[in-house]
Design an enzyme around this catalytic site. Sequence first.
Site, PDB file in Angstrom:
ATOM      1  N   GLU A 240      83.500  57.088 -18.285  1.00  0.00           N
ATOM      2  CA  GLU A 240      82.431  57.293 -19.270  1.00  0.00           C
ATOM      3  C   GLU A 240      82.216  55.948 -19.946  1.00  0.00           C
ATOM      4  O   GLU A 240      83.046  55.521 -20.747  1.00  0.00           O
ATOM      5  CB  GLU A 240      82.855  58.345 -20.305  1.00  0.00           C
ATOM      6  CG  GLU A 240      83.124  59.730 -19.735  1.00  0.00           C
ATOM      7  CD  GLU A 240      81.879  60.409 -19.220  1.00  0.00           C
ATOM      8  OE1 GLU A 240      80.769  59.936 -19.508  1.00  0.00           O
ATOM      9  OE2 GLU A 240      82.022  61.407 -18.495  1.00  0.00           O
ATOM     10  N   CYS A 274      77.694  55.340 -28.000  1.00  0.00           N
ATOM     11  CA  CYS A 274      77.350  55.074 -26.598  1.00  0.00           C
ATOM     12  C   CYS A 274      76.008  55.692 -26.236  1.00  0.00           C
ATOM     13  O   CYS A 274      75.254  55.146 -25.437  1.00  0.00           O
ATOM     14  CB  CYS A 274      78.449  55.582 -25.672  1.00  0.00           C
ATOM     15  SG  CYS A 274      78.840  57.317 -25.906  1.00  0.00           S
TER      16      CYS A 274
HETATM   17  P1  NDP Z   1      86.860  48.897 -24.234  1.00  0.00           P
HETATM   18  O1  NDP Z   1      86.397  48.972 -22.834  1.00  0.00           O
HETATM   19  O2  NDP Z   1      87.102  47.577 -24.831  1.00  0.00           O
HETATM   20  O3  NDP Z   1      88.227  49.702 -24.408  1.00  0.00           O
HETATM   21  C1  NDP Z   1      88.344  51.073 -24.079  1.00  0.00           C
HETATM   22  C2  NDP Z   1      89.804  51.412 -23.914  1.00  0.00           C
HETATM   23  O4  NDP Z   1      90.321  50.729 -22.780  1.00  0.00           O
HETATM   24  C3  NDP Z   1      90.673  50.997 -25.102  1.00  0.00           C
HETATM   25  O5  NDP Z   1      91.674  51.950 -25.317  1.00  0.00           O
HETATM   26  C4  NDP Z   1      91.264  49.693 -24.612  1.00  0.00           C
HETATM   27  O6  NDP Z   1      92.460  49.344 -25.239  1.00  0.00           O
HETATM   28  C5  NDP Z   1      91.505  50.022 -23.149  1.00  0.00           C
HETATM   29  N1  NDP Z   1      91.654  48.863 -22.278  1.00  0.00           N
HETATM   30  C6  NDP Z   1      91.334  47.564 -22.519  1.00  0.00           C
HETATM   31  N2  NDP Z   1      91.619  46.801 -21.435  1.00  0.00           N
HETATM   32  C7  NDP Z   1      92.135  47.622 -20.502  1.00  0.00           C
HETATM   33  C8  NDP Z   1      92.594  47.442 -19.159  1.00  0.00           C
HETATM   34  N3  NDP Z   1      92.586  46.254 -18.577  1.00  0.00           N
HETATM   35  N4  NDP Z   1      93.025  48.517 -18.484  1.00  0.00           N
HETATM   36  C9  NDP Z   1      93.012  49.752 -19.055  1.00  0.00           C
HETATM   37  N5  NDP Z   1      92.600  49.986 -20.312  1.00  0.00           N
HETATM   38  C10 NDP Z   1      92.157  48.939 -21.028  1.00  0.00           C
HETATM   39  O7  NDP Z   1      85.818  49.738 -25.080  1.00  0.00           O
HETATM   40  P2  NDP Z   1      85.747  49.938 -26.648  1.00  0.00           P
HETATM   41  O8  NDP Z   1      87.025  50.513 -27.147  1.00  0.00           O
HETATM   42  O9  NDP Z   1      85.244  48.685 -27.271  1.00  0.00           O
HETATM   43  O10 NDP Z   1      84.643  51.080 -26.799  1.00  0.00           O
HETATM   44  C11 NDP Z   1      83.275  50.825 -26.860  1.00  0.00           C
HETATM   45  C12 NDP Z   1      82.622  51.108 -25.526  1.00  0.00           C
HETATM   46  O11 NDP Z   1      82.859  52.451 -25.158  1.00  0.00           O
HETATM   47  C13 NDP Z   1      81.113  50.953 -25.580  1.00  0.00           C
HETATM   48  O12 NDP Z   1      80.666  50.300 -24.415  1.00  0.00           O
HETATM   49  C14 NDP Z   1      80.620  52.382 -25.597  1.00  0.00           C
HETATM   50  O13 NDP Z   1      79.324  52.539 -25.109  1.00  0.00           O
HETATM   51  C15 NDP Z   1      81.637  53.047 -24.733  1.00  0.00           C
HETATM   52  N6  NDP Z   1      81.673  54.487 -24.991  1.00  0.00           N
HETATM   53  C16 NDP Z   1      81.246  55.336 -24.002  1.00  0.00           C
HETATM   54  C17 NDP Z   1      81.214  56.694 -24.222  1.00  0.00           C
HETATM   55  C18 NDP Z   1      80.810  57.640 -23.128  1.00  0.00           C
HETATM   56  O14 NDP Z   1      81.209  58.789 -23.211  1.00  0.00           O
HETATM   57  N7  NDP Z   1      80.043  57.243 -22.143  1.00  0.00           N
HETATM   58  C19 NDP Z   1      81.604  57.272 -25.516  1.00  0.00           C
HETATM   59  C20 NDP Z   1      82.049  56.306 -26.462  1.00  0.00           C
HETATM   60  C21 NDP Z   1      82.069  54.963 -26.192  1.00  0.00           C
HETATM   61  P3  NDP Z   1      92.422  48.380 -26.518  1.00  0.00           P
HETATM   62  O15 NDP Z   1      91.506  48.977 -27.523  1.00  0.00           O
HETATM   63  O16 NDP Z   1      93.821  48.407 -26.967  1.00  0.00           O
HETATM   64  O17 NDP Z   1      91.952  47.038 -26.031  1.00  0.00           O
END
Ligand code: NDP
Length: 497
Positions: A240, A274
């Site tokens: 997502e 999002c």
């Molecule tokens: P990120 O992609 O930065 O992070 C998402 C999660 O992935 C966090 O828990 C993060 O950890 C973790 N993560 C980071 N690097 C890795 C890796 N290499 N491998 C596995 N996991 C990893 O997104 P954001 O947290 O900034 O969220 C915002 C984004 O989410 C926006 O693009 C938004 O549109 C999207 N979003 C989509 C939704 C949907 O349902 N389609 C709903 C809500 C948001 P850490 O935070 O510790 O870096």
Amino acid sequence: MPTKSTEKLETFESFNPTTNSVLGTFLIIDEAEVRRSVSAARSASKQWHELGFRGRKKILLAWAKVLIERIDECGTLISQETGKPVSDAKLEATLAIGHLAWAARSAAEVLRTQHRKPGLLMANMSATVQRSPFGVVGVIGPWNYPIFTPMGSISYALAAGNTVVFKPSEYTPGVGLWLAATFAEVAPFENIFRVVTGTGDTGRGLCESGVDKLAFTGSTHTAKKVAELCAKSMTPVVLECGGKDPVIIAEDADLKTAAEFSLWSAMSNAGQTCIGAERIYVHSKVAEEFIALLVQGAKNIKAGLPSEANYGPSTMPKQIPIIKSHIVDALANGATAALGGIESVHAPYVDPVILLNVPESSIAMTDETFGPTIAVNKVRSVEEAIALSNASSYGLGAAVWSRRHGEEIAAQLQCGMVSINSTISFAAIASVPFGGVKNSGYGRIHGPEGLLEFTYARTVVRSRFKLPVVFTTFKRTRFADKLIVGLIKSLHGRSVG
Ligand code: NDP
């Protein structure tokens, strides 16, 4: 960010983005510990599955009750970690609880064993399809809706009979641990739902931990890394990701309501949604009136402290320069500002920005801004609006405003979800799937599809009686060969449609 190394595991701190004060210190769970968590969850998965739909429903509804009773606590915690107003945080929590209850109540019906027709050639067989939980589901969540978003996977995965290991965002670890603590109050035994706090490396560890399915919500950039890692072990994923959601305002739209709802969609939660509106395509015949309404509405809202303003700060400090670069790029390429501009960005806040005539090639139109800004472009026809909406690399949600042609327009949009004469409402309807296409990801959470996503189909066929003619042994006769060809000819040989 890792801050110090104590004992065995490193720790990190979470901050209140409005005050920058430290809210808590959390462990960075390393790869070995993640594996231990997954293995513990695996040891509980058989017992959780064997509780059956009825047993799990009881526990999940009890959890929903605890969440309702403690919604004030939940709202405060979310508000502290994200900076959003408490009322927004509580709204988010109520929607998450609605999904939890729906998943708990619907799993038995949606995932029941189905009987299928075996067809004439296999008339002696009974054919059934069972839905089996994967085992352990890993969930990786973002910070922008720290309860609603991950619970869209957690609730459905648990209701389907999986145990879950959840890695919350490093910006909202407290919400993650709070969820685990509330579940523990109703859990009949340990390890059904575990939380591993940490940074991106912890998320990477979860992808490589041997979970049976990985549900990721976050940016497209990270989703691609997750998909690549999971591909190595053939771990199935549901992704997502981000969006660049368009809003189409047709000539026959209710302009007042469209402006009010679109403004909220674009600006609430500081634009960190999002499925929030990022681009508006408005028919030129009604553009002036619509823009005037939008600007008028935006002048009445403000960014600031959660207790005083309509929306809070950008939760992630690193998003501020991205938002600014989108405004700068749009203006440098010929856009004009109907409200605000570069001066609207004053970290950690961004005041509402409305940009007009934004070139389609500028980053404000191609990339996810994730801030309280909205680009409004005039179009000469609905067809042009549809083509521009579909020209995006994303395909998450969309909104259409038209009194007479909403469904016709919606049917032509390349996206996972559309609201007609409404906005974002699909996320609040538990019975419909949520997810996107293209760079917005694949797979679905919510609704029956969300339950199916956390199970796999197991086909079971059974011989009910012996046929006089057998096809699947070495004793097959020439008569049987003729019969099978004759039968298939008479069944399908003449069919043309
Ligand atoms: P990120 O992609 O930065 O992070 C998402 C999660 O992935 C966090 O828990 C993060 O950890 C973790 N993560 C980071 N690097 C890795 C890796 N290499 N491998 C596995 N996991 C990893 O997104 P954001 O947290 O900034 O969220 C915002 C984004 O989410 C926006 O693009 C938004 O549109 C999207 N979003 C989509 C939704 C949907 O349902 N389609 C709903 C809500 C948001 P850490 O935070 O510790 O870096």
